[in-house]
Design a protein around this motif. Sequence first.
Motif, PDB file in Angstrom:
ATOM      1  N   LEU A  73       0.742  -1.398   0.121  1.00 16.36           N
ATOM      2  CA  LEU A  73      -0.026  -0.017   0.125  1.00 16.36           C
ATOM      3  C   LEU A  73       0.845   1.141  -0.149  1.00 16.36           C
ATOM      4  CD1 LEU A  73      -2.745  -1.005   2.454  1.00 16.36           C
ATOM      5  CD2 LEU A  73      -2.888  -1.159   0.001  1.00 16.36           C
ATOM      6  N   ALA A  74       2.141   1.067   0.419  1.00 15.03           N
ATOM      7  CA  ALA A  74       3.120   2.342   0.580  1.00 15.03           C
ATOM      8  C   ALA A  74       3.742   2.655  -0.852  1.00 15.03           C
ATOM      9  CB  ALA A  74       3.921   2.065   1.356  1.00 15.03           C
ATOM     10  N   LYS A  75       3.277   1.969  -2.089  1.00 14.61           N
ATOM     11  CA  LYS A  75       3.752   2.244  -3.243  1.00 14.61           C
ATOM     12  C   LYS A  75       3.404   3.478  -3.739  1.00 14.61           C
ATOM     13  CE  LYS A  75       4.247  -2.767  -4.679  1.00 14.61           C
ATOM     14  NZ  LYS A  75       4.006  -3.828  -5.701  1.00 14.61           N
ATOM     15  N   GLN A  76       4.153   4.280  -4.674  1.00 15.19           N
ATOM     16  CA  GLN A  76       3.808   5.558  -5.100  1.00 15.19           C
ATOM     17  C   GLN A  76       2.555   5.327  -6.011  1.00 15.19           C
ATOM     18  OE1 GLN A  76       7.015   7.493  -6.885  1.00 15.19           O
ATOM     19  NE2 GLN A  76       8.194   7.979  -4.972  1.00 15.19           N
ATOM     20  N   SER A  77       1.701   6.402  -5.829  1.00 17.77           N
ATOM     21  CA  SER A  77       0.534   6.266  -6.850  1.00 17.77           C
ATOM     22  C   SER A  77       0.816   6.532  -8.205  1.00 17.77           C
ATOM     23  CB  SER A  77      -0.473   7.331  -6.396  1.00 17.77           C
ATOM     24  OG  SER A  77      -0.850   7.206  -5.091  1.00 17.77           O
ATOM     25  N   ASP A  78       0.280   5.927  -9.291  1.00 18.97           N
ATOM     26  CA  ASP A  78       0.482   6.296 -10.485  1.00 18.97           C
ATOM     27  C   ASP A  78       0.125   7.671 -11.107  1.00 18.97           C
ATOM     28  OD1 ASP A  78       0.641   6.454 -13.310  1.00 18.97           O
ATOM     29  OD2 ASP A  78      -0.508   4.830 -13.589  1.00 18.97           O
ATOM     30  N   PRO A  79       0.661   8.547 -11.149  1.00 20.06           N
ATOM     31  CA  PRO A  79       0.047   9.873 -11.709  1.00 20.06           C
ATOM     32  C   PRO A  79      -0.649   9.808 -12.956  1.00 20.06           C
ATOM     33  CG  PRO A  79       2.606   9.584 -12.080  1.00 20.06           C
ATOM     34  CD  PRO A  79       2.312   8.580 -11.676  1.00 20.06           C
ATOM     35  N   ASN A  80      -0.506   8.910 -13.738  1.00 23.31           N
ATOM     36  CA  ASN A  80      -1.314   8.800 -15.038  1.00 23.31           C
ATOM     37  C   ASN A  80      -2.652   8.050 -14.821  1.00 23.31           C
ATOM     38  OD1 ASN A  80       0.673  10.473 -16.521  1.00 23.31           O
ATOM     39  ND2 ASN A  80       2.029   8.290 -16.477  1.00 23.31           N
ATOM     40  N   ARG A  81      -2.928   7.628 -13.534  1.00 21.49           N
ATOM     41  CA  ARG A  81      -4.130   7.024 -13.582  1.00 21.49           C
ATOM     42  C   ARG A  81      -5.413   7.966 -13.666  1.00 21.49           C
ATOM     43  NH1 ARG A  81      -2.475   9.244  -8.921  1.00 21.49           N
ATOM     44  NH2 ARG A  81      -3.954   9.652  -7.086  1.00 21.49           N
ATOM     45  N   PRO A  82      -6.316   7.199 -14.215  1.00 19.24           N
ATOM     46  CA  PRO A  82      -7.583   7.816 -14.455  1.00 19.24           C
ATOM     47  C   PRO A  82      -8.310   8.536 -13.047  1.00 19.24           C
ATOM     48  CG  PRO A  82      -8.056   5.508 -14.503  1.00 19.24           C
ATOM     49  CD  PRO A  82      -6.670   6.011 -14.339  1.00 19.24           C
ATOM     50  N   ALA A  83      -9.261   9.554 -13.302  1.00 23.93           N
ATOM     51  CA  ALA A  83      -9.854  10.050 -12.374  1.00 23.93           C
ATOM     52  C   ALA A  83     -10.959   8.995 -11.812  1.00 23.93           C
ATOM     53  CB  ALA A  83     -10.732  11.209 -12.636  1.00 23.93           C
ATOM     54  N   PRO A  84     -11.248   9.162 -10.535  1.00 24.70           N
ATOM     55  CA  PRO A  84     -12.232   8.211  -9.986  1.00 24.70           C
ATOM     56  C   PRO A  84     -13.646   8.491 -10.599  1.00 24.70           C
ATOM     57  CG  PRO A  84     -11.831   9.838  -8.512  1.00 24.70           C
ATOM     58  CD  PRO A  84     -10.685  10.165  -9.463  1.00 24.70           C
ATOM     59  N   PRO A  85     -14.572   7.501 -10.755  1.00 28.11           N
ATOM     60  CA  PRO A  85     -15.845   7.724 -11.398  1.00 28.11           C
ATOM     61  C   PRO A  85     -16.580   8.979 -10.641  1.00 28.11           C
ATOM     62  CG  PRO A  85     -15.752   5.940 -10.287  1.00 28.11           C
ATOM     63  CD  PRO A  85     -14.458   6.296 -10.102  1.00 28.11           C
ATOM     64  N   LYS A  86     -17.611   9.594 -11.241  1.00 25.06           N
ATOM     65  CA  LYS A  86     -18.300  10.804 -10.694  1.00 25.06           C
ATOM     66  C   LYS A  86     -18.856  10.123  -9.421  1.00 25.06           C
ATOM     67  CE  LYS A  86     -21.868  14.115 -11.416  1.00 25.06           C
ATOM     68  NZ  LYS A  86     -22.629  14.632 -12.448  1.00 25.06           N
ATOM     69  N   GLY A  87     -19.007  10.749  -8.127  1.00 19.60           N
ATOM     70  CA  GLY A  87     -19.568  10.130  -7.018  1.00 19.60           C
ATOM     71  C   GLY A  87     -18.668   9.208  -6.475  1.00 19.60           C
ATOM     72  N   GLY A  88     -17.520   8.724  -6.886  1.00 24.75           N
ATOM     73  CA  GLY A  88     -16.835   7.841  -6.220  1.00 24.75           C
ATOM     74  C   GLY A  88     -16.906   6.464  -6.727  1.00 24.75           C
ATOM     75  N   ASP A  89     -15.790   5.477  -6.166  1.00 19.39           N
ATOM     76  CA  ASP A  89     -16.139   4.088  -6.735  1.00 19.39           C
ATOM     77  C   ASP A  89     -16.648   3.230  -5.489  1.00 19.39           C
ATOM     78  OD1 ASP A  89     -14.237   3.843  -4.747  1.00 19.39           O
ATOM     79  OD2 ASP A  89     -12.458   3.278  -5.888  1.00 19.39           O
ATOM     80  N   GLY A  90     -17.227   3.941  -4.737  1.00 22.38           N
ATOM     81  CA  GLY A  90     -18.022   3.083  -3.488  1.00 22.38           C
ATOM     82  C   GLY A  90     -17.175   2.466  -2.439  1.00 22.38           C
ATOM     83  N   SER A  91     -16.008   2.602  -2.721  1.00 17.45           N
ATOM     84  CA  SER A  91     -15.099   1.989  -1.677  1.00 17.45           C
ATOM     85  C   SER A  91     -14.991   2.999  -0.384  1.00 17.45           C
ATOM     86  CB  SER A  91     -13.612   1.812  -2.055  1.00 17.45           C
ATOM     87  OG  SER A  91     -12.942   3.030  -2.293  1.00 17.45           O
ATOM     88  N   THR A  92     -14.633   2.121   0.985  1.00 17.85           N
ATOM     89  CA  THR A  92     -14.736   3.111   2.191  1.00 17.85           C
ATOM     90  C   THR A  92     -13.314   3.079   2.487  1.00 17.85           C
ATOM     91  OG1 THR A  92     -14.941   0.981   3.134  1.00 17.85           O
ATOM     92  CG2 THR A  92     -17.151   1.979   2.590  1.00 17.85           C
ATOM     93  N   GLY A  93     -13.446   3.925   3.647  1.00 19.75           N
ATOM     94  CA  GLY A  93     -12.055   4.083   4.282  1.00 19.75           C
ATOM     95  C   GLY A  93     -11.468   5.375   4.024  1.00 19.75           C
ATOM     96  N   ALA A  94     -10.338   5.581   4.707  1.00 19.06           N
ATOM     97  CA  ALA A  94      -9.414   7.017   4.361  1.00 19.06           C
ATOM     98  C   ALA A  94      -8.941   7.094   3.145  1.00 19.06           C
ATOM     99  CB  ALA A  94      -8.399   7.009   5.384  1.00 19.06           C
ATOM    100  N   ALA A  95      -8.974   5.938   2.147  1.00 15.94           N
ATOM    101  CA  ALA A  95      -8.391   6.061   0.833  1.00 15.94           C
ATOM    102  C   ALA A  95      -9.504   5.812   0.090  1.00 15.94           C
ATOM    103  CB  ALA A  95      -7.014   5.427   0.711  1.00 15.94           C
ATOM    104  N   GLY A  96     -10.835   5.696   0.473  1.00 14.47           N
ATOM    105  CA  GLY A  96     -11.823   5.074  -0.400  1.00 14.47           C
ATOM    106  C   GLY A  96     -12.465   6.148  -1.115  1.00 14.47           C
TER     107      GLY A  96
END
Length: 358
Positions: free
Chosen positions: A95-118
Amino acid sequence: MNRTKTMMTRMAFVVAGITMMSATASAQGAKATAPKPRKAAWVVPRTPDGHPDFQGNWSNGTMTPLERPAGMGRALTPEQVVAMEKIRADTVEQLAKQSDPNRPAPPKGGDGSTGAAGNVGGYNYFWIDAGDHMATVNGERRSSIIVDPVNGRVPALTAAGRERAAERLRAYRKFGEYDNPENRPLAERCIMSFGSNAGPPMLPNYFYNNNYTFVQTKDHVMIMTEMVHDARTIHMRPVARLPKPIRPWMGDSHGRWEGDTLVVETTNFHPEQLFRGASDNLKVIERFHMVDANTILYRFTIDDLTTFTQKWSGELPFIKMNQLIYEYACHEGNYALSNILSGERAREREAAAKPPKP
């Protein structure tokens, strides 16, 4: 005869000289290989008034949960500890791996996952410090913080405790989850840390910043919690307890010394600081005892027989920190609460603008 005696005397001197030389050489050899002197035994550091000096920074971060998982004993086996800590280490690495700067934006309204990074994204594990090790107490690696009752679980609620919990739920449901700031959790409002991190009882939040600063004088002990920089002042000289209607955050704490153990009793908890549904009769007894230069053994007992069917107790170590603790500026640049409420108002306006269904 005299000649013979003289020779024997000379031989005796020679033998004695050889013996002395051998002894000296032997002593020199022994000195060269002698073990290093043992370190002086640890001595409890003390304040000028003679009591143990707890001052400094400490952490109670641990993987050990408050309640014991089913099927486990109080003390974990070495194999269980290795397996649990490896899972945590592997998770942290992933989980500590660097985020991909080219990843797409999350879907409008979120992806439904929960938690601090959800949902729409948040912290990755670089920011998280939930504890990497199972707690060690008296040489045992512990499966739960609770040690009494022996099953390591919070006792059942009394009938009055269950009724109070139901009434609280009914009152909460009178309003929508996002109707007002008072319905949001204390941590989200930057009033108190997550869970019972500031206490009492002072428990790990299993997320981050499980750190404390202790400051002592003859008359007071101050414990500052890093999260939301909550500071609790413990009275060490006899002063009147607060009247029952006066209920500050973290309650009204009074301490005393039992030998080298600091004992603290706290009552008068704030009505919104509900520790597992406890009543306003809640009393928490804490014991702080320094067991070595780097460890305080922290014990607590929950006394509220109007809520729980019996008193219950737990214990965990506080580990000495050599790092500084910085200000936790919860509200700095924090637009979350106002955005949560304004977002809900916007959704209500959209719903009101829709034509009624036929």
